[in-house]
Motif scaffolding. Structure first.
Motif, short mmCIF file in Angstrom:
data_model
loop_
_atom_site.label_atom_id
_atom_site.label_comp_id
_atom_site.label_asym_id
_atom_site.label_seq_id
_atom_site.Cartn_x
_atom_site.Cartn_y
_atom_site.Cartn_z
N GLY A 247 0.80 -1.17 0.01
CA GLY A 247 -0.11 -0.12 -0.06
C GLY A 247 0.59 1.51 0.15
O GLY A 247 0.44 2.22 -0.73
N TYR A 248 1.98 1.36 0.79
CA TYR A 248 2.77 2.51 0.87
C TYR A 248 3.47 2.68 -0.52
O TYR A 248 3.65 3.86 -0.98
CB TYR A 248 3.96 2.28 1.90
CG TYR A 248 4.84 3.36 2.00
CD1 TYR A 248 4.80 4.56 2.51
CD2 TYR A 248 6.17 2.91 1.35
CE1 TYR A 248 5.83 5.50 2.53
CE2 TYR A 248 7.09 3.94 1.36
CZ TYR A 248 6.75 5.24 2.09
OH TYR A 248 7.86 6.17 2.18
N GLU A 249 3.88 1.55 -1.08
CA GLU A 249 4.43 1.52 -2.45
C GLU A 249 3.68 2.00 -3.50
O GLU A 249 4.14 2.78 -4.45
CB GLU A 249 5.25 0.17 -2.69
CG GLU A 249 6.12 0.22 -3.88
CD GLU A 249 7.27 0.93 -3.72
OE1 GLU A 249 7.98 1.25 -4.70
OE2 GLU A 249 7.82 1.07 -2.70
N HIS A 250 2.42 1.56 -3.50
CA HIS A 250 1.49 2.00 -4.31
C HIS A 250 1.28 3.46 -4.17
O HIS A 250 1.34 4.37 -5.30
CB HIS A 250 0.08 1.30 -4.31
CG HIS A 250 -1.09 1.56 -5.00
ND1 HIS A 250 -1.79 2.81 -4.73
CD2 HIS A 250 -1.22 1.22 -6.24
CE1 HIS A 250 -2.79 2.79 -5.90
NE2 HIS A 250 -2.46 1.86 -6.63
N GLU A 251 1.09 4.07 -3.03
CA GLU A 251 0.99 5.53 -3.03
C GLU A 251 2.10 6.25 -3.42
O GLU A 251 2.09 7.05 -4.05
CB GLU A 251 0.98 5.63 -1.38
CG GLU A 251 0.33 7.22 -1.07
CD GLU A 251 0.75 7.44 0.62
OE1 GLU A 251 0.52 8.60 1.10
OE2 GLU A 251 0.85 6.45 1.22
N GLN A 252 3.37 5.71 -3.06
CA GLN A 252 4.72 6.57 -3.74
C GLN A 252 4.46 6.48 -5.21
O GLN A 252 5.08 7.60 -5.82
CB GLN A 252 5.70 5.87 -3.07
CG GLN A 252 6.05 5.85 -1.57
CD GLN A 252 5.79 7.27 -0.99
OE1 GLN A 252 6.44 8.25 -1.36
NE2 GLN A 252 4.77 7.37 0.06
N GLN A 253 4.12 5.29 -5.68
CA GLN A 253 4.48 5.37 -7.13
C GLN A 253 3.30 6.00 -7.93
O GLN A 253 3.51 6.53 -8.94
CB GLN A 253 4.56 3.78 -7.68
CG GLN A 253 5.89 3.16 -7.10
CD GLN A 253 7.11 3.75 -7.26
OE1 GLN A 253 7.36 4.10 -8.69
NE2 GLN A 253 7.62 4.02 -6.31
N THR A 254 2.03 6.25 -7.42
CA THR A 254 1.16 6.70 -8.24
C THR A 254 1.36 8.31 -8.12
O THR A 254 0.84 9.12 -8.89
CB THR A 254 -0.28 6.44 -7.42
OG1 THR A 254 -0.34 6.78 -5.99
CG2 THR A 254 -0.65 5.10 -7.62
N LYS A 255 2.18 8.83 -6.83
CA LYS A 255 2.49 10.17 -6.99
C LYS A 255 3.61 10.35 -7.80
O LYS A 255 3.59 11.64 -8.60
CB LYS A 255 3.04 10.40 -5.35
CG LYS A 255 2.11 10.46 -4.31
CD LYS A 255 2.94 10.85 -3.03
CE LYS A 255 1.97 10.76 -1.98
NZ LYS A 255 2.56 11.05 -0.64
N ARG A 256 4.44 9.56 -8.33
CA ARG A 256 5.53 9.67 -9.43
C ARG A 256 4.82 9.56 -10.52
O ARG A 256 5.14 10.42 -11.52
CB ARG A 256 6.43 8.55 -9.14
CG ARG A 256 7.46 8.18 -10.06
CD ARG A 256 8.65 7.37 -9.86
NE ARG A 256 9.56 7.00 -10.97
CZ ARG A 256 9.42 5.79 -11.33
NH1 ARG A 256 8.87 4.77 -10.94
NH2 ARG A 256 10.29 5.47 -12.61
N LEU A 257 3.78 8.89 -11.01
CA LEU A 257 2.85 8.85 -12.16
C LEU A 257 2.24 9.91 -12.42
O LEU A 257 2.23 10.65 -13.51
CB LEU A 257 2.03 7.33 -12.01
CG LEU A 257 2.66 6.12 -12.32
CD1 LEU A 257 1.42 5.17 -11.99
CD2 LEU A 257 3.36 5.90 -13.77
N ALA A 258 1.59 10.46 -11.31
CA ALA A 258 0.81 11.59 -11.51
C ALA A 258 1.72 12.82 -11.72
O ALA A 258 1.60 13.79 -12.90
CB ALA A 258 0.26 11.91 -10.14
#
Length: 466
Positions: free
Chosen positions: A298-309
């Motif tokens: 969940g933490y990794e998903h949060e970090q990577q979706t910020k990067r994608l955005a």
């Protein structure tokens, strides 16, 4: 007007403190939530304000007792673990409710393992990865040697769920769901406190063990209702599933910041390899072991979706609009973009970060393609993590609750990853609090357990494979 019989459940998390009233059908009929700022301990580290929390529990219960439309028939508690409240001989808190993220002195760590055995040996015996302050037993060891004056004042140490119960009953008990969850206190091979606990005489400040599905009766407390002794939140969240599917072996993947795979039907001893991949065992509310593995998904998903955005100039929650597209998955698997790293040489993906963070986003045509690759990478890790606790146990169903249960890409890929198992998105309103209520069902509720506690959505196996 007749009063509605209810059970009051305090559900105390690190951030949110909640109080729920459940009726006899286990529907939430009233609730309140509070958040408190942290205080600091004697080392200047942040910690829970135990006095403020205690006042909130007492005042909140007083408030619900004043509600004329409800009749309180029982009270119970669920709370985060790895945290002790210490009581002096007069039954008053002493010291602090130290944070389980508190830095642990390196010299004391070395002293402990030099005295009692290697990290790997102790971890195997106690089914607890070596996690420093997250091993609540080591916090007691630390107090003995780092703060001896404070340690001398301690008459009894209670894990937080049992302290909350103590506030009402003034009775001190220990509970296996708290003792048996990465504390390094419990020897899973001997079914007793570990020898180091006895050698250090720490067992002398631990309260008698009391069943988590039993209650302190009104005759013992002069209260008009029975009171449970509280449960560790991880064990409490499993109870609605055990109550609903006890005859059908399952794994529950509870997803949030961590994705925790829990198998109540795997009692095999933990292995060194499993410990390496962040596996542990904990004890469920009736004392049986539950093998669990953790993934920081969940933490990794949060970090990577910020990067994608940021890369695609879209909002951080744009991923919620992305539908599952099997043609994208097939394309990625056939022509997987790389960032110059030969991923095929990696035997197992790293378990605390995704391969995706090493990928070059310029290799993706659009957000949708990149996001599907992120989910492929996360589910590849999830497959490894969940397989560790599956281990030939007779599991026929896999339930996912929490954030990823609402993600169709994650769920579809997971169904493909476990083609021989029925994969369901599961939804339970306030599962932790509900579990604490169900644990003492027989002591307050004469109605049969409702059959529809857990809402399920089946995901069929797609042609895509991981």
């Amino acid at each position: 007007m007749p009063q509605t019989p209810v059970i009051a459940i305090f559900d105390v998390g690190k951030t949110n403190k909640k109080l729920f009233l459940f009726n006899e059908q286990y529907e939430i009929v009233w609730e309140k939530t509070a958040q408190f700022p942290e205080t600091i301990d004697d080392d200047g580290d942040p910690c829970e304000d135990v006095n403020r929390l205690s006042d909130w529990v007492r005042s909140s219960l007083k408030d619900v007792l004043a509600l004329s439309e409800y009749s309180i028939k029982a009270v119970n508690f669920s709370a985060y673990g790895a945290s002790f409240v210490h009581l002096d001989a007069e039954g008053k808190p002493v010291g602090y409710l130290y944070n389980y993220l508190k830095p642990f002195p390196a010299a004391l760590r070395q002293q402990f393992y030099a005295t009692y055995g290697s990290e790997s040996d102790l971890s195997l015996q106690t089914a607890s990865p070596a996690l420093d302050s997250l091993n609540s037993g080591l916090m007691l060891y630390r107090l003995k040697y780092d703060k001896p004056a404070l340690f001398e004042r301690i008459d009894c140490s209670l894990h937080l769920p049992q302290y909350l119960s103590y506030l009402l009953t003034t009775k001190c008990f220990s509970d296996l769901t708290s003792i048996g969850c990465h504390t390094m206190l419990w020897d899973f091979q001997q079914h007793d406190y570990h020898q180091w606990v006895k050698n250090e005489e720490i067992d002398q400040i631990l309260a008698p063990i009391f069943p988590a599905d039993d209650v302190v009766s009104p005759t013992e407390t002069y209260l008009p209702y029975p009171v449970g002794i509280g449960l560790h939140d991880s064990s409490a969240a499993l109870i609605p599933y055990l109550a609903s599917f006890q005859d059908s072996p399952f794994i529950l993947i509870s997803t949030g910041t961590w994705s925790i795979s829990m198998n109540p039907f795997n009692a095999s001893p933990i292995t060194p390899e499993e410990l390496q991949y962040d596996c542990l065992c904990f004890l469920q509310f009736r004392g049986q072991p539950v093998k669990a593995s953790r993934l920081f998904a969940g933490y990794e998903h949060e970090q990577q979706t910020k990067r994608l955005a940021e890369h695609f100039a879209l909002s951080t929650d744009y991923y919620k609009t992305v539908a599952y597209d099997p043609t994208i998955i097939q394309s990625l698997r056939t022509n997987r973009p790389t960032s110059g790293t030969n991923f095929d040489q990696v035997k197992n993906p790293p378990m605390q970060e995704s391969l995706f963070r090493h990928r070059d986003l310029a290799h993706f045509q659009n957000y949708e393609e990149a996001y599907h690759q992120l989910m492929l990478d996360l589910v590849s890790q999830q497959l490894i993590s969940t397989d560790l606790v599956l281990e030939n146990s007779p599991v026929t169903r896999l339930f996912v609750d929490g954030g990823f249960s609402k993600n169709p890409i994650y769920m579809s890929l997971l169904a493909a990853a476990f083609p021989q198992t029925e994969v369901y998105a599961a939804s339970v309103a306030q599962a932790t609090a509900l579990g604490a209520a169900l644990a003492i069902h027989k002591h307050w509720n004469q109605q049969p357990l409702p059959r529809e506690i857990v809402e399920l959505k089946l995901y069929s196996v797609d042609s895509v494979t991981i």
